[in-house]
Design a protein around this motif. Structure first.
Motif, mmCIF file in Angstrom:
data_model
loop_
_atom_site.group_PDB
_atom_site.id
_atom_site.type_symbol
_atom_site.label_atom_id
_atom_site.label_comp_id
_atom_site.label_asym_id
_atom_site.label_seq_id
_atom_site.Cartn_x
_atom_site.Cartn_y
_atom_site.Cartn_z
ATOM 1 N N THR A 142 0.712 -1.243 -0.172
ATOM 2 C CA THR A 142 0.099 0.094 0.047
ATOM 3 C C THR A 142 0.960 1.187 -0.044
ATOM 4 N N PRO A 143 0.861 2.178 -1.019
ATOM 5 C CA PRO A 143 1.608 3.176 -0.987
ATOM 6 C C PRO A 143 1.062 4.142 0.056
ATOM 7 N N ILE A 144 -0.094 4.670 0.238
ATOM 8 C CA ILE A 144 -0.356 5.619 1.187
ATOM 9 C C ILE A 144 -1.910 5.332 1.598
ATOM 10 N N ALA A 145 -2.175 5.441 2.753
ATOM 11 C CA ALA A 145 -3.432 5.671 3.361
ATOM 12 C C ALA A 145 -3.666 6.442 4.410
ATOM 13 N N TYR A 172 -6.264 8.352 7.141
ATOM 14 C CA TYR A 172 -7.404 8.259 8.004
ATOM 15 C C TYR A 172 -7.693 9.554 8.699
ATOM 16 N N ILE A 173 -9.022 9.863 8.815
ATOM 17 C CA ILE A 173 -9.486 11.169 9.348
ATOM 18 C C ILE A 173 -10.234 10.615 10.526
ATOM 19 N N ASN A 174 -9.830 10.982 11.658
ATOM 20 C CA ASN A 174 -10.591 10.505 13.069
ATOM 21 C C ASN A 174 -10.852 9.009 12.959
ATOM 22 N N GLY A 175 -9.813 8.127 12.378
ATOM 23 C CA GLY A 175 -10.211 6.713 12.251
ATOM 24 C C GLY A 175 -10.687 6.376 11.042
ATOM 25 N N GLU A 176 -11.330 7.122 10.187
ATOM 26 C CA GLU A 176 -11.922 6.770 9.042
ATOM 27 C C GLU A 176 -11.242 7.207 7.803
ATOM 28 N N ASP A 177 -11.409 6.154 6.918
ATOM 29 C CA ASP A 177 -10.593 6.422 5.544
ATOM 30 C C ASP A 177 -11.764 6.712 4.342
ATOM 31 N N GLU A 178 -13.011 6.721 4.514
ATOM 32 C CA GLU A 178 -13.726 6.657 3.479
ATOM 33 C C GLU A 178 -14.911 7.822 3.677
ATOM 34 N N PHE A 179 -15.043 8.571 2.973
ATOM 35 C CA PHE A 179 -15.906 9.925 3.242
ATOM 36 C C PHE A 179 -17.012 9.836 1.805
ATOM 37 N N LYS A 195 -12.348 7.125 -0.939
ATOM 38 C CA LYS A 195 -11.771 6.284 0.004
ATOM 39 C C LYS A 195 -10.216 6.975 -0.387
ATOM 40 N N PHE A 196 -9.449 7.461 0.843
ATOM 41 C CA PHE A 196 -8.110 7.939 0.927
ATOM 42 C C PHE A 196 -7.176 6.936 0.915
ATOM 43 N N TYR A 197 -7.058 6.152 -0.060
ATOM 44 C CA TYR A 197 -6.098 4.938 -0.230
ATOM 45 C C TYR A 197 -5.229 4.924 -1.713
ATOM 46 N N SER A 198 -4.227 4.679 -1.525
ATOM 47 C CA SER A 198 -3.015 4.708 -2.587
ATOM 48 C C SER A 198 -2.788 6.065 -3.137
ATOM 49 N N PHE A 199 -2.268 6.328 -4.215
ATOM 50 C CA PHE A 199 -2.308 7.726 -4.798
ATOM 51 C C PHE A 199 -3.072 8.418 -5.099
ATOM 52 N N PRO A 200 -2.878 9.744 -4.809
ATOM 53 C CA PRO A 200 -4.048 10.711 -5.356
ATOM 54 C C PRO A 200 -4.366 10.199 -6.857
ATOM 55 N N GLN A 201 -5.548 10.708 -7.187
ATOM 56 C CA GLN A 201 -6.024 10.547 -8.508
ATOM 57 C C GLN A 201 -4.833 11.226 -9.534
#
Length: 143
Positions: A91-94, A96-103, A111-117
């Motif tokens: 996983t390049p990058i993940a 979490y904002i207050n324990g959540e990675d999907e908004f 989902k704030f996962y992998s490289f930015p777009q």
């Protein structure tokens, strides 16, 4: 001919070490008592560092409203963090904002996962999020 092969091998090895090396990732948290906590776990590789630095700079714009902690997968504390959230693989990058990675942003799950777009490397695909998406969530969370 043999010397040429050795030079190529050593050059490739040097490039690989340069791409994966670098300064260790800072672990201390900024503003640990802030209501909004941003936690980033990332591989400490050259292609990912710029995205991590952008996230860090964005979090810093919020001052004391946002705490920021960065974890490196290659440290014991990073491994523990990854296990806590069930992150495995390369996983390049993940983020979490207050324990959540999907908004939800404008009705779309982000989902704030992998490289930015458009930030992928060809080997690792881009994620579906942008820095603007991250700013939108931080704006929502700090207001």
């Amino acid at each position: 001919m043999q010397n040429t092969k050795l030079i190529i091998v050593f050059t490739l090895l040097a490039l690989a070490l340069t791409a994966c090396g670098g300064a260790p990732v800072a672990l201390p948290s900024t503003y640990p008592d802030a209501a909004v906590q941003v936690e980033v776990i990332a591989l400490n590789h050259a292609p990912i560092r710029s995205a991590v630095e952008e996230v860090e700079a964005l979090a810093a714009e919020y001052g004391e409203k946002v705490g920021y902690t960065r974890y490196d997968f290659d440290t014991d504390v990073g491994v523990a963090f990854a296990e806590k959230y069930g992150i495995d693989g390369h996983t390049p990058i993940a983020i979490y904002i207050n324990g959540e990675d999907e908004f939800e942003i404008d009705g779309v799950a982000t989902k704030f996962y992998s490289f930015p777009q458009d930030g992928g490397t060809g080997i690792v695909a881009s994620g579906t999020w942008t820095m603007d998406d991250l700013r939108t969530v931080l704006d929502q969370e700090t207001n």
